[in-house]
Design a protein around this motif. Sequence first.
Motif, PDB file in Angstrom:
ATOM      1  N   PRO A  76      -2.956  10.016  -3.221  1.00  0.00           N
ATOM      2  CA  PRO A  76      -2.603   9.138  -2.095  1.00  0.00           C
ATOM      3  C   PRO A  76      -1.599   9.737  -1.121  1.00  0.00           C
ATOM      4  O   PRO A  76      -1.483   9.280   0.010  1.00  0.00           O
ATOM      5  CB  PRO A  76      -2.022   7.899  -2.803  1.00  0.00           C
ATOM      6  CG  PRO A  76      -2.680   7.871  -4.127  1.00  0.00           C
ATOM      7  CD  PRO A  76      -2.815   9.321  -4.510  1.00  0.00           C
ATOM      8  N   GLY A  77      -0.850  10.759  -1.544  1.00  0.00           N
ATOM      9  CA  GLY A  77       0.100  11.400  -0.641  1.00  0.00           C
ATOM     10  C   GLY A  77      -0.527  12.464   0.244  1.00  0.00           C
ATOM     11  O   GLY A  77       0.173  13.124   1.008  1.00  0.00           O
TER      12      GLY A  77
ATOM     13  N   HIS B 169      -5.507   4.256  -0.182  1.00  0.00           N
ATOM     14  CA  HIS B 169      -4.988   4.276  -1.549  1.00  0.00           C
ATOM     15  C   HIS B 169      -3.463   4.111  -1.556  1.00  0.00           C
ATOM     16  O   HIS B 169      -2.912   3.380  -2.393  1.00  0.00           O
ATOM     17  CB  HIS B 169      -5.370   5.587  -2.240  1.00  0.00           C
ATOM     18  CG  HIS B 169      -6.702   5.550  -2.915  1.00  0.00           C
ATOM     19  ND1 HIS B 169      -6.845   5.297  -4.260  1.00  0.00           N
ATOM     20  CD2 HIS B 169      -7.956   5.714  -2.425  1.00  0.00           C
ATOM     21  CE1 HIS B 169      -8.128   5.322  -4.579  1.00  0.00           C
ATOM     22  NE2 HIS B 169      -8.827   5.570  -3.482  1.00  0.00           N
ATOM     23  N   GLU B 170      -2.803   4.784  -0.629  1.00  0.00           N
ATOM     24  CA  GLU B 170      -1.346   4.700  -0.610  1.00  0.00           C
ATOM     25  C   GLU B 170      -0.866   3.340  -0.128  1.00  0.00           C
ATOM     26  O   GLU B 170       0.060   2.757  -0.699  1.00  0.00           O
ATOM     27  CB  GLU B 170      -0.761   5.795   0.274  1.00  0.00           C
ATOM     28  CG  GLU B 170       0.760   5.828   0.228  1.00  0.00           C
ATOM     29  CD  GLU B 170       1.339   6.938   1.067  1.00  0.00           C
ATOM     30  OE1 GLU B 170       1.841   7.908   0.490  1.00  0.00           O
ATOM     31  OE2 GLU B 170       1.278   6.829   2.307  1.00  0.00           O
ATOM     32  N   ARG B 171      -1.486   2.795   0.909  1.00  0.00           N
ATOM     33  CA  ARG B 171      -1.036   1.532   1.481  1.00  0.00           C
ATOM     34  C   ARG B 171      -1.306   0.350   0.564  1.00  0.00           C
ATOM     35  O   ARG B 171      -0.706  -0.709   0.727  1.00  0.00           O
ATOM     36  CB  ARG B 171      -1.705   1.298   2.836  1.00  0.00           C
ATOM     37  CG  ARG B 171      -1.355   2.326   3.907  1.00  0.00           C
ATOM     38  CD  ARG B 171       0.125   2.409   4.147  1.00  0.00           C
ATOM     39  NE  ARG B 171       0.672   1.145   4.608  1.00  0.00           N
ATOM     40  CZ  ARG B 171       1.970   0.869   4.677  1.00  0.00           C
ATOM     41  NH1 ARG B 171       2.851   1.765   4.275  1.00  0.00           N
ATOM     42  NH2 ARG B 171       2.378  -0.294   5.112  1.00  0.00           N
TER      43      ARG B 171
ATOM     44  N   GLN C  36      -0.961   0.562  -2.802  1.00  0.00           N
ATOM     45  CA  GLN C  36      -0.205   0.713  -4.051  1.00  0.00           C
ATOM     46  C   GLN C  36       0.754  -0.462  -4.232  1.00  0.00           C
ATOM     47  O   GLN C  36       1.521  -0.803  -3.333  1.00  0.00           O
ATOM     48  CB  GLN C  36       0.565   2.025  -4.053  1.00  0.00           C
ATOM     49  CG  GLN C  36      -0.292   3.235  -4.333  1.00  0.00           C
ATOM     50  CD  GLN C  36       0.507   4.524  -4.375  1.00  0.00           C
ATOM     51  OE1 GLN C  36       1.601   4.605  -3.841  1.00  0.00           O
ATOM     52  NE2 GLN C  36      -0.050   5.552  -4.997  1.00  0.00           N
TER      53      GLN C  36
ATOM     54  N   ARG D 181       1.612   6.371   7.941  1.00  0.00           N
ATOM     55  CA  ARG D 181       2.408   6.145   6.743  1.00  0.00           C
ATOM     56  C   ARG D 181       3.892   6.383   7.004  1.00  0.00           C
ATOM     57  O   ARG D 181       4.749   5.734   6.417  1.00  0.00           O
ATOM     58  CB  ARG D 181       1.898   7.040   5.603  1.00  0.00           C
ATOM     59  CG  ARG D 181       0.609   6.530   5.004  1.00  0.00           C
ATOM     60  CD  ARG D 181       0.019   7.520   4.029  1.00  0.00           C
ATOM     61  NE  ARG D 181      -0.728   8.564   4.718  1.00  0.00           N
ATOM     62  CZ  ARG D 181      -1.395   9.530   4.085  1.00  0.00           C
ATOM     63  NH1 ARG D 181      -1.370   9.580   2.767  1.00  0.00           N
ATOM     64  NH2 ARG D 181      -2.072  10.430   4.753  1.00  0.00           N
TER      65      ARG D 181
ATOM     66  N   GLY E  20       5.237   4.046   4.759  1.00  0.00           N
ATOM     67  CA  GLY E  20       4.505   4.685   3.665  1.00  0.00           C
ATOM     68  C   GLY E  20       5.323   5.816   3.074  1.00  0.00           C
ATOM     69  O   GLY E  20       6.443   6.101   3.482  1.00  0.00           O
ATOM     70  N   ASN E  21       4.725   6.485   2.110  1.00  0.00           N
ATOM     71  CA  ASN E  21       5.422   7.581   1.438  1.00  0.00           C
ATOM     72  C   ASN E  21       4.890   8.935   1.885  1.00  0.00           C
ATOM     73  O   ASN E  21       4.778   9.856   1.105  1.00  0.00           O
ATOM     74  CB  ASN E  21       5.256   7.453  -0.086  1.00  0.00           C
ATOM     75  CG  ASN E  21       5.853   6.166  -0.592  1.00  0.00           C
ATOM     76  OD1 ASN E  21       6.931   5.789  -0.175  1.00  0.00           O
ATOM     77  ND2 ASN E  21       5.143   5.506  -1.495  1.00  0.00           N
ATOM     78  N   ARG E  22       4.520   9.008   3.130  1.00  0.00           N
ATOM     79  CA  ARG E  22       3.960  10.255   3.623  1.00  0.00           C
ATOM     80  C   ARG E  22       4.983  11.364   3.506  1.00  0.00           C
ATOM     81  O   ARG E  22       6.116  11.232   4.005  1.00  0.00           O
ATOM     82  CB  ARG E  22       3.525  10.093   5.069  1.00  0.00           C
ATOM     83  CG  ARG E  22       2.828  11.339   5.613  1.00  0.00           C
ATOM     84  CD  ARG E  22       2.495  11.159   7.075  1.00  0.00           C
ATOM     85  NE  ARG E  22       1.724  12.283   7.551  1.00  0.00           N
ATOM     86  CZ  ARG E  22       1.414  12.455   8.826  1.00  0.00           C
ATOM     87  NH1 ARG E  22       1.792  11.607   9.732  1.00  0.00           N
ATOM     88  NH2 ARG E  22       0.703  13.506   9.191  1.00  0.00           N
TER      89      ARG E  22
END
Length: 320
Positions: A211-212, A260-262, A264, A304, A309-311
């Motif tokens: 996801p990153g 996928h990341e958004r 979580q 992100r 987000g955790n970009r």
Amino acid sequence: MNFIATGIGAGLVSALLTVVVVKETMLAVLLAMLAPLPILIVALGWNHRSGLVATLVGGLAIAIFTASPISAFGFIAITGLPAWWLAYLALLGRPAADGTMEWYPIGRLLGWVAATAALTIVATGIISSGADYTAFQSRSRQISSAFVSMFFEAPDPGTEDGREALTDALATMTPALSAFGFTFFMGLYLWLAAKVVSASGRLPRPWSPVPGLSMPRAILWAPVLAFVLIQFEGFVGALGYALFGALLMAFTLQGLAVIHERTQGKPGRGFILAGLYALLFLTQGVMVTALSLFGLADTIFGFRRRFGGNRPKQPPTLST
């Protein structure tokens, strides 16, 4: 000497997977598609030199088994070197200021997967046609005609023009379609090889969560380059189409990574992702286009980063 022994073993396995394609069965084709995997595993688990040994040994084994130097060269150029190159990039690292290791980012690695796929598809066309673009076009049209015939089993004079137009369009887009699929499989093989090696404790780098995944903005020059190359005839134009198809898949994967990341930690995440993949399977081209545009927009605007987000931050360029 350990990397030589493992390289020899992986090269022989990869060569065996490649030559079974002569059986011309579906199982043989599926096994042949797995040929880069042993090279990726030994290159990631030992070092890139083991991947080079596997590539050379596999080519030599195929030359002996098939008595065809062209087949051996094809294995080296199409299967061995792309796998070795991606593993080599994955293991690039340098000490950071805080004493930790800074590893090659997987976003940039995905960009290289796309570029490698495009070059490999064109190399395949050059090798298989003897560098004769007319022969390459003829083969592409043959494949496209067979595919179109699946939907036009009983030729109708009223639809013949449409059938020919569709065949010509598919023949032109063959490099793009091939690179689109090859990018997916090479990315999948790289991820799978990293997982296998990581489970054994031999992977020297921590593998970033999918996801990153985030490609750098420098990749935005690639679609421009693809558009320029398409204006040329011959294999240069084919490279442009192949690059376009490879980038389409790369941006699609980034679009999936964003979702996928958004999602979580969100309630109902499993249902959301299941619905997404169901739509992707059912609508195919429509969802691929939408996800690709979403991934492209994320590369340009950094969704992100902007929306919490955790970009990961864009790292400095590492020397290859």
